[in-house]
Design a protein around this motif. Sequence first.
Motif, PDB file in Angstrom:
ATOM      1  N   ASP A   1       4.513   7.562  -3.617  1.00  0.00           N
ATOM      2  CA  ASP A   1       3.529   7.681  -3.781  1.00  0.00           C
ATOM      3  C   ASP A   1       3.538   5.975  -4.315  1.00  0.00           C
ATOM      4  O   ASP A   1       4.351   5.886  -5.682  1.00  0.00           O
TER       5      ASP A   1
ATOM      6  N   LEU B   1      -1.459   7.268   8.221  1.00  0.00           N
ATOM      7  CA  LEU B   1      -1.324   7.266   7.199  1.00  0.00           C
ATOM      8  C   LEU B   1      -2.440   7.441   6.674  1.00  0.00           C
ATOM      9  O   LEU B   1      -2.279   8.028   5.252  1.00  0.00           O
TER      10      LEU B   1
ATOM     11  N   LYS C   1      -7.186   6.422   2.578  1.00  0.00           N
ATOM     12  CA  LYS C   1      -6.502   6.038   1.212  1.00  0.00           C
ATOM     13  C   LYS C   1      -5.219   5.147   1.113  1.00  0.00           C
ATOM     14  O   LYS C   1      -5.059   3.832   0.746  1.00  0.00           O
ATOM     15  N   ARG C   2      -4.448   5.533   1.887  1.00  0.00           N
ATOM     16  CA  ARG C   2      -3.582   4.782   2.121  1.00  0.00           C
ATOM     17  C   ARG C   2      -3.038   3.042   3.122  1.00  0.00           C
ATOM     18  O   ARG C   2      -2.458   2.351   2.122  1.00  0.00           O
TER      19      ARG C   2
ATOM     20  N   PHE D   1       4.605  -0.252  -2.293  1.00  0.00           N
ATOM     21  CA  PHE D   1       3.983   0.714  -2.129  1.00  0.00           C
ATOM     22  C   PHE D   1       4.526   1.727  -1.579  1.00  0.00           C
ATOM     23  O   PHE D   1       3.916   2.829  -2.030  1.00  0.00           O
TER      24      PHE D   1
ATOM     25  N   LYS E   1       6.696   6.580   6.615  1.00  0.00           N
ATOM     26  CA  LYS E   1       5.520   8.438   6.861  1.00  0.00           C
ATOM     27  C   LYS E   1       6.460   9.017   7.426  1.00  0.00           C
ATOM     28  O   LYS E   1       6.398  10.421   7.391  1.00  0.00           O
TER      29      LYS E   1
ATOM     30  N   GLU F   1      -4.356   0.761   0.087  1.00  0.00           N
ATOM     31  CA  GLU F   1      -3.273   0.717  -0.562  1.00  0.00           C
ATOM     32  C   GLU F   1      -2.702  -0.400   0.053  1.00  0.00           C
ATOM     33  O   GLU F   1      -1.875  -1.249  -0.354  1.00  0.00           O
TER      34      GLU F   1
END
Length: 419
Positions: A412, A250, A253-254, A289, A405, A257
């Motif tokens: 987003d 991922l 950054k993801r 998410f 993914k 989150e």
Amino acid sequence: MGASIHPGNTRKRTLAILAGLVLGIVVGLAVHSFLPAYIGAAEQLSALLTGLFLRLIRMVIAPLVFATLVCGIGKMGDQSLVVRVGGKVMLWFIGMSFLSLTIGLLGANLLQPGVGFTPPEVADVSALKHPFQPVEFILHIVPTSIMDAMAHNDILQIVVFSVLFGLALPAVGKTGKTMLTWSEELAKIMLRMTDMVMITAPLAVFGAIMGSLAHSGLGMLLQYGRFLAEFYGTILFQWVVLTAATMCILGVKRIRELIRALVQPVLLGYSTASSEAAYPLLLEKLEDFGVPARIGGFVLPLGYSFNLDGSILFQSFGAMFIAQAYGIHLPWTQQMLMVLVMMLSSKGIAGVPRASLVTLVAVLPQFGLPEAGMALILGIDHFLDMARTATNVLGNGYAAAISAKWEGALEDGPTEDAL
């Protein structure tokens, strides 16, 4: 295909188990300190309560494994989504299952959690130490009679038959659908029976902890604390490994989150010790998410059947704990084979209350480990189950995000301020 669990029932069951634990501690220490003449009677009562519980669990294993596995595999054959999304995510599930079992195995070998415990007596522990014969084991995998396998609760033979049976269902058209419906109904009945059996868990918890403390006193209580600390440490290491593997797919950054999105469902799973209780919130947070509902709604139920990372880590950790408590040496070749067997057997009873205990009871005899060793775990299993459940929720949340993914469907999520 998990059994629905009402939050009120979960709370009552949790309180009952905790009450059994506290009462077992008080009575066990009191007998050890003030009534030494009754230690033998306390141990007999402990053996009765834990023995009845283990027998009730063994009673439902064979039909439960058969029904849930046939139902799960038969349903997979009917969904076109399995070919694309399911095929990829199943590879992930298998990889994470092996990884989790291996982490549990390494953790138990490194920390030696069973050393120092006084195990419940069995007739002859030396008889359990038999040499491993690879050819005999491979031949033993295939049942000569499914009825004989069920009569002896031979979990691996039941798994092999159930997998082949489930794979054959789509090939026989209407008859296969009828058998699938029958399997679903049988699975519901067996899940309900298992739920009924678990009503006796507080008595088993009381008996297990009371008997141990009556025999060994406060020293056993301190050993339980060490065991809990070592298991939780192994679980936390597993979290790091799972997070690192997910981050590779991922991105940094993801994954940050995603972790923020999963905090609430993981905490809910931990506090209730129920993956099913956390399911609605987990699905909602994954949608927030950026995981599409069609993917999350497919991957999560599949994960609840095939991706119980915390539960299967406990399989190898718990088996090694019992082996160490009885002083039974398992060579590495046999340990790795045990991982393979647990990999298969853990897929058959998803959604079952205390599924890890059920699977462990089924697997132990195949590797010369005494079922009586489960009495050492019963007293603190609720706290172990809390950590296992939180890990299961985390692992399935990661798997759903990874599937989205891979499909190029990961949207987003909300901005950091919204989180």
